[in-house]
Design a protein around this motif. Structure first.
Motif, PDB file in Angstrom:
ATOM      1  N   ASP A   1      53.084  69.279  12.515  1.00  0.00           N
ATOM      2  CA  ASP A   1      54.050  68.335  12.614  1.00  0.00           C
ATOM      3  C   ASP A   1      53.823  67.361  11.346  1.00  0.00           C
ATOM      4  N   ASN A   2      54.750  66.843  10.659  1.00  0.00           N
ATOM      5  CA  ASN A   2      54.645  65.864   9.674  1.00  0.00           C
ATOM      6  C   ASN A   2      54.338  64.545  10.243  1.00  0.00           C
ATOM      7  N   LEU A   3      53.347  63.780   9.602  1.00  0.00           N
ATOM      8  CA  LEU A   3      53.072  62.220  10.300  1.00  0.00           C
ATOM      9  C   LEU A   3      54.493  61.387  10.212  1.00  0.00           C
ATOM     10  N   LEU A   4      55.244  61.489   9.155  1.00  0.00           N
ATOM     11  CA  LEU A   4      56.505  60.644   9.148  1.00  0.00           C
ATOM     12  C   LEU A   4      57.472  60.896  10.183  1.00  0.00           C
ATOM     13  N   ASP A   5      57.371  62.272  10.795  1.00  0.00           N
ATOM     14  CA  ASP A   5      58.269  62.533  12.019  1.00  0.00           C
ATOM     15  C   ASP A   5      57.388  61.867  13.470  1.00  0.00           C
TER      16      ASP A   5
ATOM     17  N   LEU B   1      47.870  57.173   3.199  1.00  0.00           N
ATOM     18  CA  LEU B   1      47.669  56.870   2.064  1.00  0.00           C
ATOM     19  C   LEU B   1      46.671  57.871   1.269  1.00  0.00           C
ATOM     20  N   GLU B   2      46.016  58.744   1.939  1.00  0.00           N
ATOM     21  CA  GLU B   2      45.044  59.647   1.460  1.00  0.00           C
ATOM     22  C   GLU B   2      45.906  61.111   1.090  1.00  0.00           C
ATOM     23  N   HIS B   3      46.514  61.403   1.838  1.00  0.00           N
ATOM     24  CA  HIS B   3      47.496  63.004   1.607  1.00  0.00           C
ATOM     25  C   HIS B   3      48.906  62.498   1.303  1.00  0.00           C
ATOM     26  N   GLY B   4      49.452  61.545   1.239  1.00  0.00           N
ATOM     27  CA  GLY B   4      50.773  61.452   0.829  1.00  0.00           C
ATOM     28  C   GLY B   4      51.724  61.636   1.920  1.00  0.00           C
ATOM     29  N   PRO B   5      52.962  61.547   1.586  1.00  0.00           N
ATOM     30  CA  PRO B   5      54.205  61.799   2.776  1.00  0.00           C
ATOM     31  C   PRO B   5      54.167  63.362   3.210  1.00  0.00           C
ATOM     32  N   GLU B   6      53.324  63.987   2.702  1.00  0.00           N
ATOM     33  CA  GLU B   6      53.350  65.578   3.379  1.00  0.00           C
ATOM     34  C   GLU B   6      52.321  65.730   4.159  1.00  0.00           C
ATOM     35  N   ALA B   7      51.702  64.462   4.620  1.00  0.00           N
ATOM     36  CA  ALA B   7      50.301  64.886   5.527  1.00  0.00           C
ATOM     37  C   ALA B   7      50.893  65.059   6.830  1.00  0.00           C
ATOM     38  N   THR B   8      50.089  66.037   7.263  1.00  0.00           N
ATOM     39  CA  THR B   8      50.388  66.661   8.674  1.00  0.00           C
ATOM     40  C   THR B   8      49.342  66.185   9.827  1.00  0.00           C
ATOM     41  N   VAL B   9      49.611  66.615  11.135  1.00  0.00           N
ATOM     42  CA  VAL B   9      48.931  66.210  12.248  1.00  0.00           C
ATOM     43  C   VAL B   9      47.542  66.570  11.969  1.00  0.00           C
TER      44      VAL B   9
ATOM     45  N   GLU C   1      56.151  53.544  29.408  1.00  0.00           N
ATOM     46  CA  GLU C   1      56.257  55.229  29.568  1.00  0.00           C
ATOM     47  C   GLU C   1      57.301  55.613  28.353  1.00  0.00           C
ATOM     48  N   LEU C   2      56.632  56.521  27.724  1.00  0.00           N
ATOM     49  CA  LEU C   2      57.589  57.036  26.743  1.00  0.00           C
ATOM     50  C   LEU C   2      58.442  58.096  27.056  1.00  0.00           C
ATOM     51  N   GLU C   3      59.781  58.077  26.742  1.00  0.00           N
ATOM     52  CA  GLU C   3      60.643  58.912  27.108  1.00  0.00           C
ATOM     53  C   GLU C   3      60.690  60.311  26.378  1.00  0.00           C
ATOM     54  N   ASP C   4      60.601  61.455  27.087  1.00  0.00           N
ATOM     55  CA  ASP C   4      60.416  62.776  26.434  1.00  0.00           C
ATOM     56  C   ASP C   4      61.503  63.203  25.933  1.00  0.00           C
ATOM     57  N   ASP C   5      61.402  63.039  24.474  1.00  0.00           N
ATOM     58  CA  ASP C   5      62.626  63.418  23.677  1.00  0.00           C
ATOM     59  C   ASP C   5      62.499  64.697  22.875  1.00  0.00           C
ATOM     60  N   ALA C   6      61.307  65.409  23.243  1.00  0.00           N
ATOM     61  CA  ALA C   6      60.989  66.635  22.677  1.00  0.00           C
ATOM     62  C   ALA C   6      61.956  67.800  22.954  1.00  0.00           C
TER      63      ALA C   6
END
Length: 541
Positions: free
Chosen positions: A433-437, A472-480, A536-541
């Protein structure tokens, strides 16, 4: 109308409802079904308990999640909030009618407590604002008290039992006034329909010397302590037989034991002591000077075996009354051995000592003696014997879910299974998964917020505090995968204290929880561990 008046009405209404239901249940089970069995020919009495347990097996097959716990369900629900769900009530009540009504050697207090606890829990979930703090727990206790008060026609016993039963060495501090009101209302409702005759009648007032009281208290107190420990271990062993033997094996052995018990009781005393509740028959026997010591001891052993067989096969009912029967027989045996006059002193003291020690409810046992026998003069020697027996019990108890004593919130949560303490609405992230997501989904959480990572097996934990550094280290393409921490996880059944140890060892504020397949199912954080409120976080997955 003031809140106090509304609460009084709610507590009384709860008691009336429980008293009515328990009265109907008792009439069907005892007055109709069990009395028919007790008056039937011997051959039918021999096969009847086995037939009833066949019906129970069918009910449990149709409702596999119902379980067989009754009083234990109240204790479990008191501590964990689970165990007295309404979906389990009807199957268990039907199973208890089949068990006790056919002659299974267990007591009506089991379904009565279950009914009361379930009703109380349901009402507490519906009326939280009216009833103040912790309405669910308060009404759970009040409901259990009302159930006991009705079935034994003993309101004070009901209140004390409901407050003592959750602990081995302590009492609940919740719900005294609601329990008193509900128990009184339930008792009055029950006796309105079925009469107010005490459960154990015939113990007439007689003069007893101080010497007899002292000898009886000390002798029976010590013996009852060892007997109660034996009975507690036997009950636990019987309740876990399903883990060792299949139902056909347990049923075959249980049917033989139950049938043989009927025959032996008939040969020894000509009465069906091993069928059903048995308390009234036992009370008659211990006052009969014609019954020999051999017969009393043999009946003590046989009655314990048939109770174990009923529980081992899967019968549904309580063990309160079986302990009463064992205590009466123990007291009578000691009375014969020491050559004391048959005043009822020894059996009544045996009743209190065995019941109070085995169930770890000494005050309820003493009050039960006073309310159901009418022998208030035996309360002091019974209290002494019960205290001695209680001191010999160690950690043993017939109740499966009792805790030693009250604990603080954090202490309680540390011993809970991790699945109870964890946050389970967080979802699971994929390593790709992408960190921005991730920020879009979880960005409004606190900096210590963490989400498990799995694909599908657990791989690590993503902490939101680490996202800025990773971007900052990996840029916008950084992943989980590039950001997650490779931390260990705890199993869902492991105590929460194991998660606390891992947090300390790895200097983290969260630990993932996994199931048997190593799939992540939640997270334990410092806030969830402490029992603090979390969003509680709504599970919108």
């Amino acid at each position: 109308m003031t809140n106090g008046a509304i609460r009084f009405i709610v507590y009384a209404a709860l008691g009336i409802a429980i008293g009515g239901v328990v009265a109907v249940l008792d009439w069907i089970t005892v007055e109709v079904a069990l009395h028919a069995v007790l008056e039937a020919p011997l051959w039918f009495q021999i096969v009847s308990p086995a037939l009833g347990l066949l019906v129970v097996a069918l009910i449990m097959r149709l409702a596999p999640n119902a379980g067989t716990q009754t009083s234990d369900a109240y204790v479990e629900s008191f501590h964990s909030g689970h165990g007295a769900e309404k979906s389990r009530l009807i199957p268990k009540l039907l199973a208890s009618v089949a068990t006790i009504g056919s002659g299974g050697a267990v007591g009506m207090e089991g379904p009565a407590v279950l009914t009361g606890a379930t009703f109380g829990q349901m009402l507490g979930d519906r009326l939280p604002k009216v009833l103040g703090q912790r309405p669910r727990l308060v009404l759970l206790v009040a409901g259990a008290a009302a159930g006991i008060a009705a079935v034994f026609k003993a309101p004070a016993t009901g209140v004390l039992f409901a407050m003592e039963a959750p602990y081995r060495r302590d009492m609940s501090r919740h719900g005294l006034i609601p329990a008193l009101i509900a128990a009184a209302a339930s008792y009055l409702t029950f006796v309105f329909f079925l009469g107010a005759e005490p459960l154990l009648i015939g113990f007439k007032a007689t003069q007893v010397t101080l010497e007899d009281e002292i000898v009886a208290s000390l002798t029976i107190g010590v013996l009852a302590g060892f007997v109660a420990r034996f009975l507690a271990k036997g009950v636990h062993w019987a309740k876990h037989l399903d883990e060792r033997f299949s139902l056909p094996v347990r049923f075959s052995v249980g049917a033989v034991v139950l049938g043989a018990g009927v025959v032996i009781a008939d040969v020894l005393v000509g009465k069906p002591l091993t069928l059903g509740i048995g308390a009234e028959i036992a009370a008659d026997l211990v006052r009969d000077n014609e019954v020999t010591l051999f017969a009393v001891v043999a009946l003590f052993i046989v009655r314990a075996l048939v109770t174990g067989a009923t529980l081992g096969v899967g019968g549904v009912g309580g063990v309160f009354i079986p302990l009463v029967v064992q205590g009466l027989l123990l007291g009578r045996a000691v009375e014969i051995v020491v050559g004391a006059p048959a005043t009822g002193l020894y059996p009544v003291i045996g009743l209190a000592a065995v019941l109070g020690a085995a169930y770890r409810t000494p005050l309820a046992a003493i009050m039960f003696v006073a309310e159901t026998t009418g022998r208030a003069e035996f309360v002091i020697p019974a209290l002494i014997a019960t205290a001695i027996a209680q001191s010999l019990m160690g950690e043993d108890s017939v109740s499966m879910g009792q805790r030693s004593a009250r604990q603080g919130q954090l202490e309680r949560r540390l011993v809970e299974p991790s699945s109870v303490v964890m946050l389970d609405h967080l979802g699971t992230l994929s390593p790709d998964d992408n960190l921005l997501d991730v920020i879009d989904r979880y960005g409004d959480r606190g900096e210590s917020f963490a989400v498990p990572v799995g694909g599908p097996e657990y791989e690590g934990l993503l902490v939101l505090h680490d996202l800025a550094t990773a971007l900052l280290e990996h840029g916008p393409e950084a992943t989980v995968r590039q950001t997650m921490r490779e931390l260990p996880a705890v199993h869902a059944t492991a105590p929460a204290i194991d998660a606390a140890r891992l947090m300390n060892e790895h200097d983290t504020a969260a630990i993932a929880v996994v199931d048997d397949n190593n799939h992540p199912i939640g997270v334990i954080s410092t806030t969830s561990l402490a029992g603090l409120k979390t969003v509680e976080l709504e599970d919108d997955a």
